[in-house]
Design an enzyme around this catalytic site. Structure first.
Site, PDB file in Angstrom:
ATOM      1  N   ASP A  26       7.160  -1.187  43.804  1.00  0.00           N
ATOM      2  CA  ASP A  26       7.844  -1.059  45.079  1.00  0.00           C
ATOM      3  C   ASP A  26       9.157  -1.830  44.939  1.00  0.00           C
ATOM      4  O   ASP A  26       9.291  -2.673  44.048  1.00  0.00           O
ATOM      5  CB  ASP A  26       6.962  -1.641  46.189  1.00  0.00           C
ATOM      6  CG  ASP A  26       7.657  -1.683  47.533  1.00  0.00           C
ATOM      7  OD1 ASP A  26       8.244  -0.665  47.931  1.00  0.00           O
ATOM      8  OD2 ASP A  26       7.629  -2.751  48.172  1.00  0.00           O
ATOM      9  N   ASP A  28      11.647  -3.099  47.901  1.00  0.00           N
ATOM     10  CA  ASP A  28      12.011  -4.103  48.889  1.00  0.00           C
ATOM     11  C   ASP A  28      10.971  -5.210  48.993  1.00  0.00           C
ATOM     12  O   ASP A  28       9.784  -4.954  49.192  1.00  0.00           O
ATOM     13  CB  ASP A  28      12.195  -3.458  50.258  1.00  0.00           C
ATOM     14  CG  ASP A  28      13.272  -2.379  50.244  1.00  0.00           C
ATOM     15  OD1 ASP A  28      14.033  -2.316  49.264  1.00  0.00           O
ATOM     16  OD2 ASP A  28      13.339  -1.595  51.211  1.00  0.00           O
ATOM     17  N   ASP A 200       4.442  -5.498  48.022  1.00  0.00           N
ATOM     18  CA  ASP A 200       4.281  -6.592  48.982  1.00  0.00           C
ATOM     19  C   ASP A 200       3.551  -6.158  50.252  1.00  0.00           C
ATOM     20  O   ASP A 200       3.174  -6.998  51.059  1.00  0.00           O
ATOM     21  CB  ASP A 200       5.663  -7.120  49.393  1.00  0.00           C
ATOM     22  CG  ASP A 200       6.411  -6.118  50.265  1.00  0.00           C
ATOM     23  OD1 ASP A 200       6.591  -6.374  51.467  1.00  0.00           O
ATOM     24  OD2 ASP A 200       6.788  -5.053  49.742  1.00  0.00           O
TER      25      ASP A 200
END
Length: 289
Positions: A26, A28, A200
């Protein structure tokens, strides 16, 4: 329909006879410390794409994103807002603005730990794939900057006039990310049981579940709870550093002046949000009177 962008300059995407492996990241708050799309709001304002009100609103969205992550409902509202915001934007202008400010805006917020991990996976012979909900016009140049072999990102529909229509062609989010990984595994020969994934957010659980080696990076509360229950590794990335400051895989400590400048910038952003909120309260009071 899935479209994967390959970085043909990468030496890591050559064909292999044995089952291949990959590391899926991922973007961001996993590889970079902020929202990649929202980070370019100032550039888009200077380029005439958005007004001051939109800059303040995206600053607030960035604050919410950084403060506590974004759950499914927040991500949906953000998607709807950004889709409406970019309606009518000239795609070529967007690409030019991103290219002009990429190093200034993105390079300083790349996690040193993530950059090292990408290097380790490449050294081990694995492909590195960025899988991001942000738009392709933003994610693809960042993927190239990071040396990723492939990029999967959200794509907006472009009209005959070369401008975004505001409609989404492909949304790389939630279960769709896992589907993209499985499609890539089929086309590239990845052995998913030996692959890695990093995120996250709990919204990326399907992506993490799709591989044999899932990792939670700076996880939100829901993902941290799941990672602990499933005994997945939990990683803490907290050292953003410019790539050119990284020598032999080690980062050069930031100068005090840069730290002070960052603190001043954060204070200014907070002041802007307070100013915006106070103006809204004052306007509401005048309307009530």
């Amino acid at each position: 329909m899935l479209r994967v962008v390959e970085n043909h300059s990468s030496p890591h995407s050559a064909p292999h006879s044995m089952p291949r492996t990959a590391a899926f990241f991922d973007l961001d708050k996993t590889v970079i410390a902020k929202s990649s799309t929202l980070t370019f709001s100032k550039s888009f304002y200077q380029g005439g794409l958005i007004n001051r009100r939109a800059v303040l609103r995206t600053a607030y969205a960035q604050f919410v994103f950084l403060a506590g992550g974004a759950d499914h409902d927040q991500m949906e509202r953000m998607r709807e807002y950004l889709s409406a915001l970019c309606r009518g934007w000239n795609v070529q202008l967007v690409k030019e603005l991103v290219a002009e400010t990429l190093h200034d805006l993105i390079d300083p917020i790349i996690y040193d730990e993530a950059a090292s991990l990408i290097e380790e996976h490449h050294t081990a012979g694995r492909d590195v794939v960025i899988v991001s909900t942000s738009g392709a016009e933003v994610v693809e140049p960042i993927g190239e900057l990071l040396g990723a072999d492939r990029v999967v990102a959200t794509r907006m529909i472009v009209g005959d006039d070369g401008c975004f229509t505001g409609e989404v062609e492909y949304y790389a989010y939630g279960p769709t990310k896992a589907e993209a990984i499985r499609e890539l595994a089929g086309s590239e020969g990845y052995d998913l049981a030996r692959c890695y994934a990093y995120s996250d957010s709990a919204t990326d659980l399907p992506m993490l579940e799709a591989v044999g080696h899932p990792h939670a990076v700076n996880p939100d509360r829901a993902l941290r709870r799941e990672a602990r229950a499933r005994e997945w590794p939990i990683l803490d990335f907290h050292r953003p550093v410019r790539l050119k400051q990284r020598i032999g895989g080690f980062s050069v400590p930031p100068r005090p002046a840069l730290v002070a400048a960052a603190a001043i910038g954060a204070a200014a952003a907070t002041a802007g949000l307070v100013w915006y909120a106070s103006r809204r309260r004052s306007a509401a009071a005048r309307s009530a009177a």
